[in-house]
Design a protein around this motif. Sequence first.
Motif, PDB file in Angstrom:
ATOM      1  N   PHE A  81       0.974  -1.141   0.005  1.00 45.02           N
ATOM      2  CA  PHE A  81       0.065  -0.055  -0.059  1.00 45.02           C
ATOM      3  C   PHE A  81       0.777   1.149  -0.106  1.00 45.02           C
ATOM      4  O   PHE A  81       0.749   2.328  -0.592  1.00 45.02           O
ATOM      5  CB  PHE A  81      -0.940   0.049   1.155  1.00 45.02           C
ATOM      6  N   ALA A  82       2.106   1.344   0.940  1.00 48.35           N
ATOM      7  CA  ALA A  82       2.590   2.437   0.814  1.00 48.35           C
ATOM      8  C   ALA A  82       3.395   2.767  -0.344  1.00 48.35           C
ATOM      9  O   ALA A  82       3.462   3.770  -0.969  1.00 48.35           O
ATOM     10  CB  ALA A  82       3.810   2.469   2.081  1.00 48.35           C
ATOM     11  N   TYR A  83       4.095   1.634  -1.317  1.00 55.22           N
ATOM     12  CA  TYR A  83       4.600   2.014  -2.182  1.00 55.22           C
ATOM     13  C   TYR A  83       3.746   2.308  -3.260  1.00 55.22           C
ATOM     14  O   TYR A  83       4.166   3.228  -4.340  1.00 55.22           O
ATOM     15  CB  TYR A  83       5.401   0.575  -2.695  1.00 55.22           C
ATOM     16  N   LEU A 127      -6.779  -3.831  -2.947  1.00 52.29           N
ATOM     17  CA  LEU A 127      -6.430  -5.162  -2.564  1.00 52.29           C
ATOM     18  C   LEU A 127      -5.620  -5.072  -1.311  1.00 52.29           C
ATOM     19  O   LEU A 127      -5.962  -5.849  -0.387  1.00 52.29           O
ATOM     20  CB  LEU A 127      -5.597  -5.710  -3.755  1.00 52.29           C
ATOM     21  N   ALA A 128      -5.012  -4.267  -0.945  1.00 51.19           N
ATOM     22  CA  ALA A 128      -4.104  -4.161   0.100  1.00 51.19           C
ATOM     23  C   ALA A 128      -4.842  -3.890   1.423  1.00 51.19           C
ATOM     24  O   ALA A 128      -4.865  -4.602   2.434  1.00 51.19           O
ATOM     25  CB  ALA A 128      -2.745  -3.315   0.103  1.00 51.19           C
ATOM     26  N   VAL A 129      -5.697  -2.470   1.144  1.00 46.95           N
ATOM     27  CA  VAL A 129      -6.391  -2.376   2.581  1.00 46.95           C
ATOM     28  C   VAL A 129      -7.597  -3.136   2.728  1.00 46.95           C
ATOM     29  O   VAL A 129      -8.022  -3.423   3.793  1.00 46.95           O
ATOM     30  CB  VAL A 129      -7.050  -0.817   2.264  1.00 46.95           C
ATOM     31  N   GLU A 130      -7.912  -3.755   1.729  1.00 44.16           N
ATOM     32  CA  GLU A 130      -9.132  -4.808   1.829  1.00 44.16           C
ATOM     33  C   GLU A 130      -8.561  -5.993   2.705  1.00 44.16           C
ATOM     34  O   GLU A 130      -9.290  -6.730   3.270  1.00 44.16           O
ATOM     35  CB  GLU A 130      -9.668  -5.399   0.427  1.00 44.16           C
ATOM     36  N   ALA A 188      -1.346   9.037   2.466  1.00 43.62           N
ATOM     37  CA  ALA A 188      -1.654   7.678   2.756  1.00 43.62           C
ATOM     38  C   ALA A 188      -0.142   6.884   2.628  1.00 43.62           C
ATOM     39  O   ALA A 188      -0.101   5.990   3.399  1.00 43.62           O
ATOM     40  CB  ALA A 188      -2.464   7.208   1.606  1.00 43.62           C
ATOM     41  N   ALA A 189       0.522   7.278   1.620  1.00 41.91           N
ATOM     42  CA  ALA A 189       1.943   6.489   1.755  1.00 41.91           C
ATOM     43  C   ALA A 189       2.742   6.879   3.051  1.00 41.91           C
ATOM     44  O   ALA A 189       3.259   5.749   3.568  1.00 41.91           O
ATOM     45  CB  ALA A 189       2.785   7.180   0.491  1.00 41.91           C
ATOM     46  N   VAL A 190       2.659   7.911   3.416  1.00 43.13           N
ATOM     47  CA  VAL A 190       3.727   8.238   4.694  1.00 43.13           C
ATOM     48  C   VAL A 190       3.065   7.431   5.717  1.00 43.13           C
ATOM     49  O   VAL A 190       3.624   6.916   6.604  1.00 43.13           O
ATOM     50  CB  VAL A 190       3.783   9.718   5.136  1.00 43.13           C
TER      51      VAL A 190
END
Length: 429
Positions: A81-83, A127-130, A188-190
């Motif tokens: 998610f971060a990337y 997909l990551a946050v889900e 969101a990334a940070v």
Amino acid sequence: MPRPTTTSGLPSGWLARCYLLRAADGVAGTTVMYAVPLIILTTTGSVALTGLAFLLEWLPRLLTMVGAGPLVDRHRPERVFAYVCALRTLAAVATGTTLLLGDGGATSAVVMGFGVLSGMLTEVSFLAVESLGAQASRHASKRAHRVQTVLVGIDQSALLAGPLLGGVLLLAGPTMLLTALAALSLFAAVGARGLPPTLRTADSLPQRSSTPWAGVLIGCRVIAARPALGWLVASMTTCGLISGVLHVSAPITLTAGFEFSTATAGTVWSIATVPSLLAIAAAHRVIDRLGLWATGLAGAAALSVAALTAALATSALVYGIALAVLLSGEGVLSVVLRTARARLIPPAVFASTLAVTLLAILAPFPLAGALVAALPPNRIPALVLTCALLQIAVTAVGFRGLWHHRSAYTDATPPSHARATEAPLHNAA
């Protein structure tokens, strides 16, 4: 010193932080989804190009899911998610700079390109946050639908904020809109960089494969082994078709049929989202009393009635009310879908299987864009009516199948049993 934990076994503050990151990512994603077609419609005045933009935005999203599911399963979801959010930040900055320095003739091509890239990145981040939300649901056990109610409420709030933010920022120009998107993505990334690791062990992850389609095969095996999941996906696919048709055609209907401005069209859709937030907030109480199956059936029935009403609407007021009811039914269905999905899919292959279910549910969106692009505006009500009748027929059969297999998703699967079911699927992959 051990990290403080909640009663669900998750680190303290972990879930709240996931909610916040999901909100930032959701607003960024929905703003892009609604702003790109509006920019094309505003700059070209072409209904066909608007439908084409919607088609080009969604097709790459679906293809991205093929490799995104195994990617999230092999690595920690919060890291992926971060990337991805960092890449979307760079894309927004680069696109804004190009529009600022370039001429007006290249605007449509540049915006379409950004819509495609941003849509692909948004699917990976979703997909990551889900995956994070599903993990929280498994730890919540019988209170899983309460977690999913919050998550769906966040998504619906993003649907409310996205078109409104896009419409307002477009008044100041596409560069201002892209600057806001870059800021949301950077936040969101940070934020994800400091998120505690999810409870996932290396030996439970699928092994690397030489083909990106391996994740699709894994997901298909999981769905085939769980009939309830198959019926659920089939029902939601036709709901996705009618929802997609209305998403892409609503700006056209409001501007061409009811003579609204493009900014007002976005506002109408945002206002229609408000009642859905109330429906979602009440969904967990309804599930407590009636169960997942009855609640899902009520949501599907509301969506069907709303789609029929939108197809036959003769005024903007009736059309707006139909959109509000449709989004309410869609929100309730999302709570049911995500709660059942978190219980039915083994954790180790969740993202891979989720990608397959999303491929099926979202595939009608580019189809909707193609259909709207191919038809004149006066034929859109007939298209909506046809899709609504199809949705009613398939949903009726799907919920009959869900009734026969309701024991598979009404009781939460204990974590120990869930881990025990992962081995055969992992070996099969």
